[in-house]
Design a protein around this motif. Structure first.
Motif, short mmCIF file in Angstrom:
data_model
loop_
_atom_site.label_atom_id
_atom_site.label_comp_id
_atom_site.label_asym_id
_atom_site.label_seq_id
_atom_site.Cartn_x
_atom_site.Cartn_y
_atom_site.Cartn_z
N ILE A 85 27.65 29.03 37.84
CA ILE A 85 27.01 30.34 37.69
C ILE A 85 26.13 30.66 38.89
N ALA A 86 25.36 29.66 39.35
CA ALA A 86 24.47 29.89 40.50
C ALA A 86 25.26 30.23 41.75
N THR A 87 26.40 29.58 41.94
CA THR A 87 27.25 29.89 43.10
C THR A 87 27.76 31.32 43.04
N LEU A 88 28.21 31.74 41.87
CA LEU A 88 28.71 33.11 41.72
C LEU A 88 27.62 34.14 41.93
N VAL A 89 26.43 33.87 41.38
CA VAL A 89 25.30 34.80 41.55
C VAL A 89 24.92 34.92 43.01
N LEU A 94 24.57 38.17 47.88
CA LEU A 94 24.89 38.39 49.30
C LEU A 94 25.77 39.63 49.48
N GLY A 95 26.72 39.82 48.56
CA GLY A 95 27.59 40.99 48.65
C GLY A 95 26.83 42.29 48.49
N LEU A 96 25.92 42.34 47.52
CA LEU A 96 25.10 43.54 47.33
C LEU A 96 24.20 43.80 48.53
N ASN A 97 23.64 42.73 49.07
CA ASN A 97 22.76 42.87 50.23
C ASN A 97 23.52 43.41 51.43
N ALA A 98 24.79 43.05 51.54
CA ALA A 98 25.59 43.49 52.68
C ALA A 98 26.15 44.89 52.51
N TYR A 99 26.60 45.23 51.31
CA TYR A 99 27.33 46.48 51.12
C TYR A 99 26.57 47.55 50.33
N ALA A 100 25.49 47.18 49.65
CA ALA A 100 24.67 48.16 48.92
C ALA A 100 23.21 47.75 49.07
N HIS A 101 22.75 47.77 50.32
CA HIS A 101 21.44 47.20 50.63
C HIS A 101 20.30 47.93 49.92
N GLU A 102 20.38 49.26 49.83
CA GLU A 102 19.31 50.01 49.19
C GLU A 102 19.21 49.66 47.71
N LEU A 109 14.74 40.68 42.94
CA LEU A 109 14.74 39.34 42.36
C LEU A 109 15.61 39.25 41.12
N PHE A 110 15.84 40.36 40.45
CA PHE A 110 16.56 40.29 39.18
C PHE A 110 18.03 39.95 39.35
N ILE A 111 18.58 40.15 40.55
CA ILE A 111 19.94 39.68 40.81
C ILE A 111 19.97 38.15 40.76
N ALA A 112 19.02 37.53 41.45
CA ALA A 112 18.97 36.06 41.44
C ALA A 112 18.71 35.52 40.04
#
Length: 222
Positions: A85-89, A94-102, A109-112
């Motif tokens: 689960i931690a690997t998938l999260v 990282l994907g959200l940070n790259a493609y939907a940064h805003e 923190l709630f993603i983590a």
């Protein structure tokens, strides 16, 4: 008399769908994941983003746990599930940070914290580890969709009452082509701050929980 399609262990596909969307809904029935539920649902867009991220983790983690269920020994199954689960999260983060940064900055923190979402580990332990890949994938999808719908409804209600808009910032999540979803329902609205603060989330969630109980009671009477 109709016959329902069943998994090899006799679990009905319709029952899995109904449980995830309604009967065993992560929020409305199990009251799990309340921290992100109350914290990020200031808008419908934020609720949708968190819900989709969680759904992706639920589906893939259920599939992986189902695949390895006969390989992992019972003594170490929980640590292994947490690592998966931690690997998938991390990948989702990282994907959200790259493609939907805003949007990533809003969810923050709630993603983590999806790693410690009891619903994900609970489905891995109680369902995916005991069923085939198909059933596990459907369970993850339905649980995720049920979670996403509640987050979106809760966020929409709070956003409308709090600021008079709906799906504000949708273009950040879905791209500029979806900017038409951003609506101003109450022009020149001065806003109601309580609705978009955590106390407003508690109140709105309470009404949703009460509404589900009333619907279930009426259904039982019929």
């Amino acid at each position: 008399m109709t016959t329902a399609l069943k998994t090899p262990k006799g679990i009905q596909w319709g029952r899995i769908t109904r449980d995830g969307l309604w009967s065993n809904n992560v929020i409305l029935s199990q009251t799990l994941a309340l921290c992100p539920t109350l914290a990020v649902t200031g808008t419908a867009t934020n609720g949708l983003g968190m819900g989709l991220a969680t759904t992706a983790v639920l589906i893939v983690s259920n599939i992986l746990v189902s695949l390895i269920r006969n390989v992992v020994t019972p003594e170490v199954r929980i640590p292994v599930y947490i690592v998966v689960i931690a690997t998938l999260v991390t990948l989702v983060d990282l994907g959200l940070n790259a493609y939907a940064h805003e949007l990533h900055k809003v969810l923050g923190l709630f993603i983590a914290l999806i790693v410690v979402n009891c619903a994900i580990l609970g489905r891995a332990e109680s369902f995916a580890s005991k069923n085939g890949v198909g059933a596990a994938a459907l369970d993850g999808l339905m649980m995720g969709l049920g979670f996403t719908i509640v987050l979106m409804v809760l966020g929409g209600v709070r956003e409308i009452i709090g600021s008079g808009t709906l799906f504000s910032g949708a273009a950040l999540l879905l791209g500029q082509a979806m900017s038409f979803l951003e609506l101003t329902l109450i022009p020149d609205y001065r806003g109601f701050l309580l609705a978009i603060l955590p106390p407003g989330g508690f109140v709105a969630l309470g009404f949703l929980l009460a509404g589900k109980r009333l619907i279930d009671r009426r259904a039982m009477r019929k």
